[in-house]
Design a protein around this motif. Sequence first.
Motif, PDB file in Angstrom:
ATOM      1  N   ALA A 194       0.972  -1.136   0.045  1.00  0.00           N
ATOM      2  CA  ALA A 194       0.172  -0.095   0.031  1.00  0.00           C
ATOM      3  C   ALA A 194       0.917   1.386  -0.134  1.00  0.00           C
ATOM      4  O   ALA A 194       2.086   1.287   0.635  1.00  0.00           O
ATOM      5  CB  ALA A 194      -0.838  -0.013   1.249  1.00  0.00           C
TER       6      ALA A 194
ATOM      7  N   ASP B 243       1.221  -4.614   5.409  1.00  0.00           N
ATOM      8  CA  ASP B 243       1.398  -5.278   3.938  1.00  0.00           C
ATOM      9  C   ASP B 243       1.219  -6.892   4.118  1.00  0.00           C
ATOM     10  O   ASP B 243       0.532  -7.293   3.314  1.00  0.00           O
ATOM     11  CB  ASP B 243       2.716  -4.906   3.481  1.00  0.00           C
ATOM     12  CG  ASP B 243       2.640  -3.275   2.793  1.00  0.00           C
ATOM     13  OD1 ASP B 243       1.428  -2.639   2.936  1.00  0.00           O
ATOM     14  OD2 ASP B 243       3.724  -2.724   2.579  1.00  0.00           O
TER      15      ASP B 243
ATOM     16  N   GLU C 155      -8.177  -1.312  -7.085  1.00  0.00           N
ATOM     17  CA  GLU C 155      -7.046  -1.322  -6.014  1.00  0.00           C
ATOM     18  C   GLU C 155      -5.632  -0.694  -6.795  1.00  0.00           C
ATOM     19  O   GLU C 155      -4.966  -0.190  -5.985  1.00  0.00           O
ATOM     20  CB  GLU C 155      -6.788  -2.719  -5.359  1.00  0.00           C
ATOM     21  CG  GLU C 155      -7.875  -3.073  -4.491  1.00  0.00           C
ATOM     22  CD  GLU C 155      -7.571  -4.458  -3.789  1.00  0.00           C
ATOM     23  OE1 GLU C 155      -7.279  -4.327  -2.472  1.00  0.00           O
ATOM     24  OE2 GLU C 155      -7.584  -5.381  -4.289  1.00  0.00           O
TER      25      GLU C 155
ATOM     26  N   GLY D  87      -3.172   2.322  -6.092  1.00  0.00           N
ATOM     27  CA  GLY D  87      -1.719   1.937  -5.424  1.00  0.00           C
ATOM     28  C   GLY D  87      -0.874   3.018  -5.801  1.00  0.00           C
ATOM     29  O   GLY D  87      -1.262   4.325  -5.906  1.00  0.00           O
TER      30      GLY D  87
END
Length: 480
Positions: free
Chosen positions: A37, A197, A439, A443
């Motif tokens: 992330a 993560d 997503e 990112g």
Amino acid sequence: MSLSSSLNNALSGLNVASRAASVVSSNVANATTEGYAPREIEVSSRVVGQVGAGVAVDGVTRVVDAQLLQDRRLADADAGEVQVLNGFYSSLENLIGEPGEAGSLSSAVSNVETSLISAASAPESEVRLLEVVDSLNDLASKLNNTTSEIQEMRQQSDGDIASQVETLTDRLAQLDEMNELFVKLTSSGEDTNALADKRQALIDDISSIIPVQLHERSHGQVALYTPGGVKLIDGTVAEIEFTSTATIVPEMSIEAGSLSGIVFDGREVDFSSNSAVVDGGSLSAAFQVRDELAVDAQADIDAIARNLIERFAGADATTTGGLLTDGGGDFDPADEVGLAGRISLTDTVVPSEGGDLWKVRDGIGTAVSGSVGDASHLNSLISALTDASVVTSGSFSGTTGASLDLISDVLSQASSMRQSSEVNLSFSVALQEGLQAQELENGVDTDQELQKLLLIEQAFTANAKVMQTIDELIGQLLEL
């Protein structure tokens, strides 16, 4: 503002710029790392005695869209379930086979009909009578093999359940260790982003097996529950119990106590298709195949076997039995489960077993051979096989049809479910990929990160210029 204050402000600015550059560097380096992330640095101004004292780094945070992540995990669970179901329906459709296809169930029945018609046209021919015996043997073998394959599907699903439970137990244990580590790191003020993560990837693994909802707890810990409220981890890890079965036969079921269910903290959880407690995931699908779908398929194959036994028995006026038997004996309607796996040709007409071929022509119960040119009994067997009759069991109980009609119905149902599952699979995968794409969009944006780096360089240069100016001023003061 004094020179010392200005110097402190510039030094704090350099420190923040250095830390920000490090964050940007980490983001760019991990732009393609799965589960990573993007990070953002958080800063705030410092004030001492109502006088500005520069800036301070408050921390580095992970940028995650929690709702998007939850939606994607639920999509993972749905896709995992549909993939398993689609695989089962495809295997079942291939097992039954298309009409006219070599080795299909309908071809086996058609071959019996063809051999009977051939024998009726020349009832005196032992070769043609032997063809009837061989075709009946092949039909019984096909039903036996179909049963074996269906039970193998159940066996494989049982093994998949055991494997997934082992994986689930392992991932939850790792998550529990991470929760403990989060407490230690947050208590000491250390960075937990890299650990977060890894935890996200770990929960992703779990969500494909069983759908989960994440709840945040104190000190960075998390709890996981299924959407139906079954606890997986919340302070403590759920104790999961499941016992695999070495060999599965048609008569085995959870209800009979011969197959294991799954237990969470002493509570047996319903993984059936109508369960609201656990809806989705590959684990639920494996239970559905083992305990519902394969069982229903077996029931239909057993109904076809029963129908064939009863048809031939009804066509033979010389005995209460018929050409096809339940493992060599009479069929008991109360013992239909697994019948297709036991069905066999009566030894009465098998020469290698001491039987007589002519009994195919004259009837099993006849004591002596009749007229070799009499095809009336063979014609009765043909009519029995092809005429419509009422089916007494299986999903088509109460319907009317010929033997081939029943097989066609089973194949049609399997094909329909396979096609439906393919549509569902396409939708689930499209949704899953769409959410994954979102997503990725959220990112690391390398272009944006490089723009940030330019601003950081400008800030660094400005603070360095301030320090250079202060150094020159201090030098001039010392020369006075």
